[in-house]
Structures are given as C-alpha cells and as structure tokens.
Scaffold this motif. Structure first.
Motif, PDB file in Angstrom:
ATOM      1  N   UNK B  22     105.197  75.988  30.825  1.00  0.00           N
ATOM      2  CA  UNK B  22     105.925  77.077  31.477  1.00  0.00           C
ATOM      3  C   UNK B  22     106.291  78.156  30.474  1.00  0.00           C
ATOM      4  N   UNK B  23     106.414  77.792  29.218  1.00  0.00           N
ATOM      5  CA  UNK B  23     106.689  78.818  28.211  1.00  0.00           C
ATOM      6  C   UNK B  23     105.454  79.673  27.975  1.00  0.00           C
ATOM      7  N   UNK B  26     105.681  82.139  30.625  1.00  0.00           N
ATOM      8  CA  UNK B  26     106.697  83.140  30.278  1.00  0.00           C
ATOM      9  C   UNK B  26     106.102  84.199  29.368  1.00  0.00           C
ATOM     10  N   UNK B  29     103.709  86.459  31.198  1.00  0.00           N
ATOM     11  CA  UNK B  29     104.396  87.414  32.058  1.00  0.00           C
ATOM     12  C   UNK B  29     105.097  88.493  31.239  1.00  0.00           C
ATOM     13  N   UNK B  85     103.741  81.830  40.195  1.00  0.00           N
ATOM     14  CA  UNK B  85     104.728  80.967  39.540  1.00  0.00           C
ATOM     15  C   UNK B  85     105.877  81.755  38.927  1.00  0.00           C
ATOM     16  N   UNK B  86     105.813  83.072  39.023  1.00  0.00           N
ATOM     17  CA  UNK B  86     106.889  83.864  38.417  1.00  0.00           C
ATOM     18  C   UNK B  86     108.253  83.504  38.967  1.00  0.00           C
ATOM     19  N   UNK B  87     108.297  83.214  40.257  1.00  0.00           N
ATOM     20  CA  UNK B  87     109.586  82.892  40.856  1.00  0.00           C
ATOM     21  C   UNK B  87     110.256  81.707  40.172  1.00  0.00           C
ATOM     22  N   UNK B  88     109.443  80.719  39.861  1.00  0.00           N
ATOM     23  CA  UNK B  88     109.992  79.541  39.179  1.00  0.00           C
ATOM     24  C   UNK B  88     110.651  79.948  37.866  1.00  0.00           C
ATOM     25  N   UNK B  89     109.989  80.801  37.117  1.00  0.00           N
ATOM     26  CA  UNK B  89     110.549  81.221  35.838  1.00  0.00           C
ATOM     27  C   UNK B  89     111.818  82.040  36.035  1.00  0.00           C
ATOM     28  N   UNK B  90     111.837  82.877  37.059  1.00  0.00           N
ATOM     29  CA  UNK B  90     113.055  83.648  37.314  1.00  0.00           C
ATOM     30  C   UNK B  90     114.230  82.708  37.591  1.00  0.00           C
ATOM     31  N   UNK B  91     113.956  81.674  38.377  1.00  0.00           N
ATOM     32  CA  UNK B  91     115.056  80.757  38.712  1.00  0.00           C
ATOM     33  C   UNK B  91     115.494  79.945  37.504  1.00  0.00           C
ATOM     34  N   UNK B  92     114.547  79.541  36.684  1.00  0.00           N
ATOM     35  CA  UNK B  92     114.925  78.789  35.489  1.00  0.00           C
ATOM     36  C   UNK B  92     115.767  79.659  34.563  1.00  0.00           C
ATOM     37  N   UNK B  93     115.375  80.916  34.448  1.00  0.00           N
ATOM     38  CA  UNK B  93     116.142  81.814  33.590  1.00  0.00           C
ATOM     39  C   UNK B  93     117.559  81.996  34.143  1.00  0.00           C
TER      40      UNK B  93
END
Lengths: 139, 139
Positions: B22-23, B26, B29, B85-93
């Motif tokens: 996932x990094x 990141x 993106x 998958x951007x949404x997942x990263x937004x939520x993790x952030x």
DNA sequence: TCCCAAGGGTTGGGTTTTCAAACTCGCCCT
DNA sequence: AGGGCGAGTTTGAAAACCCAACCCTTGGGA
C-alpha cells in the motif's frame, strides 16, 4: 529524501497492516469475538493471532472484555477508534468484488434498504473523491 | 467452519496486503513512479520492493510503462483498478491523522476548495455508512 | 578515452516471522 | 476419573525479510 516519507498512512499500517490484522477486524465486525472462532474464521496460526490481538489491544483498536469470571473468559470488542476502520474494510471488499470476483459477493444491507455500495465522498461538498478531484500538496 | 471464511477482503489483501504494497500505491498516487525514488520514499529493501512491484503488475494494479528506449527506462503507473484503491489510502490516512497524530497531517485539497475530508457513504442513499446502519447477512 | 554516476535491479548472507502441530492450564460435565 | 472447551504457549522447521554489495547499460564530463 534520505529517510522514508513521514506519513500517517504508514503509521496506520504499523497498527493494522500486519498480516491478518484487518481480517481480525472483519471477524469482529461480523460479530466473531472469541479466540477459537477467529482462528477458524481467519485461518491464522494461533500464535500469530495471539500476537495480533495483543497488538491491536495495545494500540487501542480492540478491547478485551470479560464475559465470565469463572472460568475466566473474554471477548474482543472494537473501541470507537476500531469502529472507524469499518470503511476501510468496506472498500477492500468492494474492490475485491469488482476486480477479483472469485466468489459471489457477500451482500451487506444498508439502512436505506439497498445493498450497501460504499462510496468515498468529500465530507465538505459531498462529491465523490476521484483521482482528478484531489490535488496533491506542492512537493 | 473448518476452512477460512471465503471473503473478498481476504482476496484483496492477498493482492495489496503484503508489507509495503500500500505504500507503493501511496507513492504512485503522489506521483513517484520510479524504482529508486520509491526505495527512498518508502524505505523498503530494494529486493522486496522489486518483488512487490512485480506482484502488483501481475495483479493488474500497476503497469510498467517505458519512458525511454535508450537507455531502457520505465515507470510504474496505476491501472484503472489501481486507481480505485485511492479511497483506501485516504481512509488510512484519515484514521492515522485522527488517532495517531504523530505529525502534522498531510493536507490534500479537494476540487470544492476545502481540504479533503473523506467520508464513506452509501452510493444509493448518500447517507454515511456507520456500524449501526449496516446490516450483517444472516449467518 | 577513461571514469564515474544514475537507473533498475539481482545475489548472498544472516535475522525474523510464519507455520502447523503438539502441549498446557483452568474449569465444567458426567 | 475422564473428556472437552476456551484460550493461549511452546517447538522446530520453512518462508519472509533486511542489508550490503554487486551487475549491467547508457550518458556525461575531464
């Protein structure tokens, strides 16, 4: 850049990014809150699951709650912080259903009566968050 | 339940759940698309990063695109599936910013002019998805 | 021309994690 | 007394991971 980018995504993954951690949360959200049941539902080695649960409790994502004194028995319940991770799981499930499609999707219902179809929007304007609608910070 | 629960969350994590995957997304993106730059941004061992990139390309999340013939050079760009998958990263952030708060949050902008504040809603009724508003399937 | 640097990895090795199976411990039931 | 359940802990081998060093190609100075 000589040191890894400081980033709260990485920080979050340090909490829930290890193997099985997010599956533990899936089980908890599905109502499975006991050690042996999680072992079966997840298929993780027992020692690894024990380590993950300890880590998640220490990180404040889960809480260990006794439901019997004698014999000593307890279950793992999500904290408020843990509950906030549900969105992540919804998106992961959606992505898998869309792109992997190896099985009939698990259909969750939403209050509105429809099948739950998660969508990420901007809390301010309620428009969907797309790659184009997000601007990166000046590097 | 004798075998792990069949589940598209688990399937998705088999694609993007390994350490650093996932990094990698990141970085992509954020516009970082070259091997050496990713090594620096992520802080991953080079061999592990090479393995992750190969896996993500094979899984159809990233694509290897040449940007120079001689010398042969290429970069990794997200596919349509990867972009989702951007949404997942937004939520993790967001979760990290809320609960870990170890650093000033990285502020991304949204088209509407406000700072991006991601929110998961039901695509059908546009109401926020909360633990209470989701119904589990009958087990 | 010679040497060095950049990009994009691969290789060798030692250190951790994972894994599966077996074992423990307290308590309840019969 | 024996068996079973819940919740882990132990054990030893297999698989990841980590790091430093190396390789190869091409391009750019000195």
């Amino acid at each position: 850049m000589t040191v890894p980018r400081p980033c709260s995504i990485a920080d979050t993954l340090a909490v829930v990014g290890e193997k099985y951690s997010l599956l533990v949360l899936r089980e908890v959200f599905l109502g499975v809150r006991r050690f042996d049941a999680m072992v079966r539902g997840i298929g993780a080695p027992r020692d690894v699951l024990a380590a993950r649960l300890k880590h998640l409790v220490e990180a404040g994502v889960l809480e260990k709650v006794a439901y019997s004194e004698r014999p000593p028995r307890h279950e793992y319940v999500p904290t408020a912080a843990g509950l906030e991770l549900q969105g992540v799981l919804h998106l992961l499930r959606q992505w898998g259903d869309r792109h992997l499609a190896e099985r009939p999707p698990l259909v969750l219902g939403h209050d509105c009566g429809a099948a739950l179809d998660p969508l990420v929007v901007c809390a301010h304007c309620r428009q969907p968050v797309t790659p184009q609608s997000v601007s990166l910070p000046p590097s």
